[in-house]
Enzyme design. Sequence first.
Site, PDB file in Angstrom:
ATOM      1  N   TYR A 109     -25.255 156.930  16.740  1.00  0.00           N
ATOM      2  CA  TYR A 109     -25.146 158.374  16.559  1.00  0.00           C
ATOM      3  C   TYR A 109     -25.859 159.161  17.583  1.00  0.00           C
ATOM      4  O   TYR A 109     -27.467 159.028  16.485  1.00  0.00           O
ATOM      5  CB  TYR A 109     -24.452 158.927  15.337  1.00  0.00           C
ATOM      6  CG  TYR A 109     -24.160 160.631  15.364  1.00  0.00           C
ATOM      7  CD1 TYR A 109     -23.297 160.788  15.998  1.00  0.00           C
ATOM      8  CD2 TYR A 109     -24.821 161.660  14.812  1.00  0.00           C
ATOM      9  CE1 TYR A 109     -22.913 162.609  16.476  1.00  0.00           C
ATOM     10  CE2 TYR A 109     -24.796 162.567  15.216  1.00  0.00           C
ATOM     11  CZ  TYR A 109     -23.841 163.067  15.759  1.00  0.00           C
ATOM     12  OH  TYR A 109     -23.840 164.574  15.885  1.00  0.00           O
ATOM     13  N   ASP A 147     -23.193 154.233   8.250  1.00  0.00           N
ATOM     14  CA  ASP A 147     -21.766 155.305   8.303  1.00  0.00           C
ATOM     15  C   ASP A 147     -20.536 154.858   9.414  1.00  0.00           C
ATOM     16  O   ASP A 147     -20.466 154.190   9.425  1.00  0.00           O
ATOM     17  CB  ASP A 147     -23.110 155.980   9.788  1.00  0.00           C
ATOM     18  CG  ASP A 147     -22.405 156.672  10.511  1.00  0.00           C
ATOM     19  OD1 ASP A 147     -21.307 157.644   9.788  1.00  0.00           O
ATOM     20  OD2 ASP A 147     -23.111 157.937  10.859  1.00  0.00           O
ATOM     21  N   LYS A 168     -15.730 165.396   9.923  1.00  0.00           N
ATOM     22  CA  LYS A 168     -14.447 164.740  10.804  1.00  0.00           C
ATOM     23  C   LYS A 168     -13.349 164.327  10.386  1.00  0.00           C
ATOM     24  O   LYS A 168     -13.435 165.463   9.419  1.00  0.00           O
ATOM     25  CB  LYS A 168     -15.607 163.609  11.971  1.00  0.00           C
ATOM     26  CG  LYS A 168     -17.124 163.863  12.037  1.00  0.00           C
ATOM     27  CD  LYS A 168     -17.136 164.876  13.274  1.00  0.00           C
ATOM     28  CE  LYS A 168     -18.460 164.604  13.237  1.00  0.00           C
ATOM     29  NZ  LYS A 168     -19.639 163.217  13.176  1.00  0.00           N
TER      30      LYS A 168
HETATM   31  C1  LIG Z   1     -20.920 163.464  14.044  1.00  0.00           C
HETATM   32  C2  LIG Z   1     -21.669 162.563  13.601  1.00  0.00           C
HETATM   33  C3  LIG Z   1     -22.659 162.364  12.401  1.00  0.00           C
HETATM   34  C4  LIG Z   1     -23.473 163.700  12.385  1.00  0.00           C
HETATM   35  O1  LIG Z   1     -22.648 164.069  11.406  1.00  0.00           O
HETATM   36  P1  LIG Z   1     -22.597 165.908  11.272  1.00  0.00           P
HETATM   37  O2  LIG Z   1     -22.177 166.641   9.961  1.00  0.00           O
HETATM   38  O3  LIG Z   1     -22.525 166.849  12.495  1.00  0.00           O
HETATM   39  O4  LIG Z   1     -24.090 166.175  10.845  1.00  0.00           O
HETATM   40  C5  LIG Z   1     -23.302 160.765  12.152  1.00  0.00           C
HETATM   41  N1  LIG Z   1     -22.245 159.618  12.289  1.00  0.00           N
HETATM   42  C6  LIG Z   1     -21.775 159.642  13.128  1.00  0.00           C
HETATM   43  C7  LIG Z   1     -21.145 158.840  13.371  1.00  0.00           C
HETATM   44  C8  LIG Z   1     -20.869 161.117  13.718  1.00  0.00           C
HETATM   45  O5  LIG Z   1     -20.044 161.407  14.345  1.00  0.00           O
END
Ligand SMILES: *Cc1c(COP(=O)(O)O)cnc(C)c1O
Length: 384
Positions: A104, A176, A201
């Site tokens: 990311y 992640d 998300k």
């Molecule tokens: C959006 C996202 C993040 C960051 O998250 P935020 O809530 O925008 O701070 C980290 N990792 C992935 C895979 C993401 O899609």
Amino acid sequence: MGNDKYKFGTLAIHAGQAPDPKYGAINVPIYQTSTYVQKSPGQFFENYDYSRVNNPTREALEKNIAALEGGRRGLAFSSGLSAIAAIFQQLKAGDHIVLCDDVYGGTYRLLNMFFKKFGLEFTVVDMTEPENVKKAIRDNTKLVFLETPTNPLLKIIDIRRISEVTRERGVLVAVDNTFATPYLQRPLEFGADIVAHSTTKYLAGHSDLVGGMLVVNDDKLAEGLHLAQYAIGAVPGVMDCYLTLRSTKTLHLRMDRHCRNAEAVANFLAEHPKVEKVLYPGLESHPQHSLAKEQMSNYGGMVSFYIKGTLADARRFLERTRIFSLAESLGGVESLVEHPAIMTHASVPEDQRNALGISDTLIRLSVGVEDSEDLISDLKEALE
Ligand SMILES: *Cc1c(COP(=O)(O)O)cnc(C)c1O
């Protein structure tokens, strides 16, 4: 509610959310409070003294998502990036991190623009080949950080193999899990030490808040992360915690539909003459389809593809979709489309983007839960 006894959909609705003992409210109350009355100096009600440290609504969310990941402790943050930052905050100057290449953009920026100047070192490697991780580990390596499926190329990384490689060396593995969600993939079961989420998300799932979460099994690690949570204070507001809890109740239902729609969209695009190549782990043509099949229970709602032509063709397509809205972010009920090179991955250096394949003709879709026939018509019209 114990993790072992109940299945996912039951945990999604009940874990961390026993009815309120005082009035019997079926939903977790929104404890909109910064502080708590003490019975005598230092004598708290339960363990509540100040909401940066603990809050019952936030705790319910932490227990809920921990149960879904099959972990013991959950820690909620104000964003996915502040959750990821708390992992890096466990390290000290001179420590080294191995990072997956297709990470990311914000995670890369966090290391490159901030933690690097505090003395953290990092190496970026292609983790689809676990040997590369082994080779990158040095004496001062403390953490391997990866995403799978990766963003935006949807490469699959073998969590079990990476965890085996690192365990010999006493290195932590953080995954992640934003793209897969615990409904499709539970990294702790494959030996990972920390699971990170941008709850913004799929977990919150309605594009109406920003939030993050970490889940771990180890108590000492949980204590260190809790310290980062309350000492630095990147904690979510309780209304956002409540909204996220409301959303995790339908995570399994939404994910089933996201996966079904994404598969239909991927199959449609794969046959289209104006499409160069489709990246979707559920397609047999995906180079790691069999690993995805082993590691995930389904292939998720993200589909990336290369449109034939140039940036101008990509732009024309991006301006023409009607149901797919042109926006960053992903994982909401509504379908989104974006251009990684210009939008989400602009913070990744250009040479690195090109080496990875994040080119001008790459387009990323977050396939929502609308009717798939309408989604396909929308793409078809925009491609014509
Ligand atoms: C959006 C996202 C993040 C960051 O998250 P935020 O809530 O925008 O701070 C980290 N990792 C992935 C895979 C993401 O899609």
